[in-house]
Write a protein that holds these residues in place. Structure first.
Motif, PDB file in Angstrom:
ATOM      1  N   GLY A  39       0.822  -1.203   0.000  1.00 33.25           N
ATOM      2  CA  GLY A  39       0.000   0.000   0.000  1.00 33.25           C
ATOM      3  C   GLY A  39       0.854   1.251   0.000  1.00 33.25           C
ATOM      4  O   GLY A  39       2.087   1.199   0.135  1.00 33.25           O
ATOM      5  N   THR A  40       0.184   2.396  -0.125  1.00 29.88           N
ATOM      6  CA  THR A  40       0.899   3.669  -0.163  1.00 29.88           C
ATOM      7  C   THR A  40       1.677   3.910   1.117  1.00 29.88           C
ATOM      8  O   THR A  40       2.819   4.384   1.092  1.00 29.88           O
ATOM      9  N   ASP A  41       1.055   3.557   2.258  1.00 33.33           N
ATOM     10  CA  ASP A  41       1.737   3.773   3.528  1.00 33.33           C
ATOM     11  C   ASP A  41       3.009   2.951   3.627  1.00 33.33           C
ATOM     12  O   ASP A  41       4.041   3.427   4.132  1.00 33.33           O
ATOM     13  N   ASP A  42       2.967   1.707   3.155  1.00 36.13           N
ATOM     14  CA  ASP A  42       4.170   0.863   3.167  1.00 36.13           C
ATOM     15  C   ASP A  42       5.271   1.466   2.301  1.00 36.13           C
ATOM     16  O   ASP A  42       6.462   1.439   2.664  1.00 36.13           O
ATOM     17  N   VAL A  43       4.891   1.991   1.136  1.00 35.41           N
ATOM     18  CA  VAL A  43       5.866   2.598   0.234  1.00 35.41           C
ATOM     19  C   VAL A  43       6.496   3.823   0.888  1.00 35.41           C
ATOM     20  O   VAL A  43       7.714   4.027   0.824  1.00 35.41           O
ATOM     21  N   LEU A  44       5.675   4.655   1.549  1.00 37.64           N
ATOM     22  CA  LEU A  44       6.198   5.850   2.211  1.00 37.64           C
ATOM     23  C   LEU A  44       7.155   5.481   3.340  1.00 37.64           C
ATOM     24  O   LEU A  44       8.223   6.097   3.493  1.00 37.64           O
ATOM     25  N   ILE A  45       6.797   4.472   4.128  1.00 38.95           N
ATOM     26  CA  ILE A  45       7.676   4.049   5.222  1.00 38.95           C
ATOM     27  C   ILE A  45       8.980   3.498   4.672  1.00 38.95           C
ATOM     28  O   ILE A  45      10.069   3.781   5.200  1.00 38.95           O
ATOM     29  N   ALA A  46       8.888   2.711   3.597  1.00 40.53           N
ATOM     30  CA  ALA A  46      10.106   2.167   2.985  1.00 40.53           C
ATOM     31  C   ALA A  46      11.012   3.282   2.467  1.00 40.53           C
ATOM     32  O   ALA A  46      12.240   3.263   2.670  1.00 40.53           O
ATOM     33  N   ALA A  47      10.393   4.279   1.808  1.00 43.15           N
ATOM     34  CA  ALA A  47      11.186   5.416   1.315  1.00 43.15           C
ATOM     35  C   ALA A  47      11.802   6.182   2.484  1.00 43.15           C
ATOM     36  O   ALA A  47      12.943   6.668   2.392  1.00 43.15           O
ATOM     37  N   GLY A  48      11.058   6.276   3.590  1.00 36.60           N
ATOM     38  CA  GLY A  48      11.604   6.943   4.772  1.00 36.60           C
ATOM     39  C   GLY A  48      12.806   6.211   5.337  1.00 36.60           C
ATOM     40  O   GLY A  48      13.775   6.834   5.786  1.00 36.60           O
ATOM     41  N   ARG A  49      12.751   4.877   5.332  1.00 40.05           N
ATOM     42  CA  ARG A  49      13.893   4.104   5.835  1.00 40.05           C
ATOM     43  C   ARG A  49      15.109   4.260   4.927  1.00 40.05           C
ATOM     44  O   ARG A  49      16.254   4.380   5.400  1.00 40.05           O
ATOM     45  N   ILE A  50      14.869   4.268   3.619  1.00 38.95           N
ATOM     46  CA  ILE A  50      15.985   4.435   2.682  1.00 38.95           C
ATOM     47  C   ILE A  50      16.640   5.800   2.865  1.00 38.95           C
ATOM     48  O   ILE A  50      17.867   5.907   2.971  1.00 38.95           O
ATOM     49  N   THR A  51      15.814   6.860   2.914  1.00 35.08           N
ATOM     50  CA  THR A  51      16.390   8.197   3.081  1.00 35.08           C
ATOM     51  C   THR A  51      17.050   8.345   4.449  1.00 35.08           C
ATOM     52  O   THR A  51      18.009   9.107   4.598  1.00 35.08           O
ATOM     53  N   GLY A  52      16.580   7.607   5.455  1.00 34.84           N
ATOM     54  CA  GLY A  52      17.234   7.626   6.755  1.00 34.84           C
ATOM     55  C   GLY A  52      18.626   7.022   6.695  1.00 34.84           C
ATOM     56  O   GLY A  52      19.571   7.562   7.282  1.00 34.84           O
ATOM     57  N   LEU A  53      18.755   5.898   5.972  1.00 32.73           N
ATOM     58  CA  LEU A  53      20.074   5.295   5.795  1.00 32.73           C
ATOM     59  C   LEU A  53      20.998   6.220   5.021  1.00 32.73           C
ATOM     60  O   LEU A  53      22.183   6.370   5.364  1.00 32.73           O
ATOM     61  N   VAL A  54      20.459   6.846   3.967  1.00 33.77           N
ATOM     62  CA  VAL A  54      21.263   7.781   3.173  1.00 33.77           C
ATOM     63  C   VAL A  54      21.708   8.961   4.033  1.00 33.77           C
ATOM     64  O   VAL A  54      22.866   9.369   4.010  1.00 33.77           O
ATOM     65  N   ALA A  55      20.766   9.516   4.833  1.00 34.37           N
ATOM     66  CA  ALA A  55      21.101  10.662   5.683  1.00 34.37           C
ATOM     67  C   ALA A  55      22.178  10.297   6.702  1.00 34.37           C
ATOM     68  O   ALA A  55      23.110  11.067   6.939  1.00 34.37           O
ATOM     69  N   GLY A  56      22.063   9.119   7.323  1.00 32.28           N
ATOM     70  CA  GLY A  56      23.066   8.698   8.294  1.00 32.28           C
ATOM     71  C   GLY A  56      24.440   8.558   7.676  1.00 32.28           C
ATOM     72  O   GLY A  56      25.443   8.979   8.260  1.00 32.28           O
ATOM     73  N   TYR A  57      24.481   7.989   6.475  1.00 31.00           N
ATOM     74  CA  TYR A  57      25.762   7.813   5.792  1.00 31.00           C
ATOM     75  C   TYR A  57      26.354   9.160   5.368  1.00 31.00           C
ATOM     76  O   TYR A  57      27.548   9.425   5.581  1.00 31.00           O
ATOM     77  N   VAL A  58      25.517  10.026   4.786  1.00 27.37           N
ATOM     78  CA  VAL A  58      26.005  11.319   4.310  1.00 27.37           C
ATOM     79  C   VAL A  58      26.494  12.172   5.477  1.00 27.37           C
ATOM     80  O   VAL A  58      27.470  12.914   5.351  1.00 27.37           O
ATOM     81  N   LEU A  59      25.838  12.075   6.635  1.00 31.22           N
ATOM     82  CA  LEU A  59      26.306  12.805   7.811  1.00 31.22           C
ATOM     83  C   LEU A  59      27.724  12.379   8.180  1.00 31.22           C
ATOM     84  O   LEU A  59      28.585  13.219   8.478  1.00 31.22           O
TER      85      LEU A  59
END
Length: 441
Positions: A39-59
């Protein structure tokens, strides 16, 4: 004349950083079953997890770029590190905002909550208050990085606010390893991320604490004299121990902290205005605020804490046999030091508003005669047609017909540098042959 150097490992570092970004996201990809995003909510949560990993690495990458590790500065170049830090900073802010928004909207939809209700729920979890604080700091730093805002802030205020990025590392650490879908379970992924944190922290301590401490204990710099060059420009001469063993090139800069009353709490970058000679160092400073005004009153014997040298704005990093040096106002300081180490046949264009604004002229004329350098003093107001014509593409080609086959070194006010860079490109100078002095990371 120094031997040629160059950023030796830039491509290797870029490759390693991209592979690290891929490795930071790959665990999510491998651990997410096909068809689980229904569902849309699952996709949004998945995208949030991906961007969280990217943000942690870029920091972590950002902090590594700020570490002042000599190996990185030698491999990549201080100026290039500064540009990477600036550009990656915008990516980090976007990734943090995207992570926060996607997670909030996704979980609010999944749990049938309003956004404010979901925020209240998340704040009840362990370490989440720190995570929200870290996100707020990152957004604030992103706003401070806007050029107009940055220019309006005193340097020391911007510097200390910028140091709050270290707090982001501490505040964000807990929620990553407590609630991160890929990081809360013991295993190779969690161990790898912890190892990355350790590497970055070691680099920060080594580059910002151990190396400066060793440098200052070895050389023990002190103010020898302060000499007026003009009503608002002065030179500070420094002496110390073992200066003959100091590996420094003309055009490089240090971050100086003068341990005197009203000065000790600020550290500012100033280029050397004379090449190293084994006996003394010199910086030439223009009064632009209260701190630089206080430096004019330094007493001989004042202790100095210096961090450096840094920068690839040197004769050793040239690509062509000959060079054109262009300075504006007090930007002549590193250019004058650079001229000492350039091969014979260099050319210098010095832009100043009035004859009184021409600094170090006697030294420049002496160096020009000793090293076979042509000098043009381009004097006049900002709107005078003659200086504008001289620094146009046609004017530069007329003064230096082979300008496209030279390295060009620029130092001066941002407006002048921008206009001259455009003119040089129109005159056929490749971008890789244009060098600009950059002081901060």
């Amino acid at each position: 004349m120094p031997e040629r150097r160059g950023p030796a490992g830039r491509r290797l570092v870029v490759l390693v950083l991209w592979l690290g970004l891929l490795a930071s996201v790959l665990p999510w990809w491998l651990e997410t079953p096909t068809g689980s995003l229904r569902g849309t909510d699952d996709v949004l949560i998945a995208a949030g997890r991906i961007t969280g990993l990217v943000a942690g690495y870029v920091l972590l990458v950002q902090l590594l770029l700020m570490s002042r590790l000599r190996l990185l500065e030698r491999w990549i170049g201080t100026e290039q590190l500064a540009r990477w830090h600036r550009d990656i900073g915008a990516t980090l802010v976007i990734a943090v905002l995207a992570h926060t928004a996607l997670i909030l909207v996704g979980y609010a939809g999944l749990e049938r909550q309003s956004l404010f209700g979901e925020i209240r729920v998340l704040l009840g979890y362990e370490h989440m208050v720190g995570a929200f604080a870290a996100a707020g700091i990152m957004v604030a730093l992103g706003l401070l990085g806007i050029r107009a805002v940055r220019a309006a802030l005193p340097y020391e205020l911007w510097y200390y606010l910028h140091l709050s990025s270290y707090a982001v590392l501490v505040l964000g650490f807990g929620h990553q390893f407590t609630h991160g879908q890929q990081l809360f379970r013991p295993g190779p992924v969690r161990t790898g991320w912890l190892a990355l944190y350790v590497v970055v922290l070691v680099a920060l301590v080594w580059g910002r604490v151990v190396t400066p401490l060793a440098f200052n204990l070895r050389h023990r710099l002190r103010v020898a004299d302060v000499v007026a060059e003009s009503p608002d420009v002065f030179s500070i001469y420094l002496t110390g121990r073992r200066l003959d063993r100091l590996d420094v090139l003309g055009g490089q800069f240090f971050r100086w902290r003068f341990l005197a009353r009203r000065c000790w709490w600020q550290s500012h970058p100033f280029s050397l205005s004379a090449a190293g000679n084994g006996r003394w160092l010199r910086v030439t400073v223009k009064v632009v605020g209260s701190h630089t005004a206080d430096l004019r009153e330094l007493n001989p014997g004042t202790r100095v804490w210096a961090v450096g040298p840094a920068g690839t704005f040197t004769a050793a990093h040239r690509r062509r046999p000959r060079a054109l040096l262009i300075a504006g106002g007090s930007g002549i300081a590193p250019i004058r030091a650079l001229l000492e180490e350039m091969p014979p046949g260099a050319a210098l264009i010095y832009r100043a508003r009035t004859p009184a604004d021409v600094l170090l002229q006697r030294e420049l004329d002496w160096l020009a005669e000793a090293r076979g350098t042509q000098i043009w003093y381009v004097v006049g107001g900002r709107d005078d047609p003659a200086p504008r014509q001289a620094l146009s593409a046609r004017g530069l080609t007329r003064l230096v017909p082979d300008v496209a086959r030279r390295d060009v070194y620029l130092c001066g006010p941002p407006g002048l540098l921008g206009a001259v860079t455009v003119a040089l490109r129109r005159a056929g100078v490749p971008r890789r042959q244009i060098h600009q002095a950059t002081f901060e990371l």
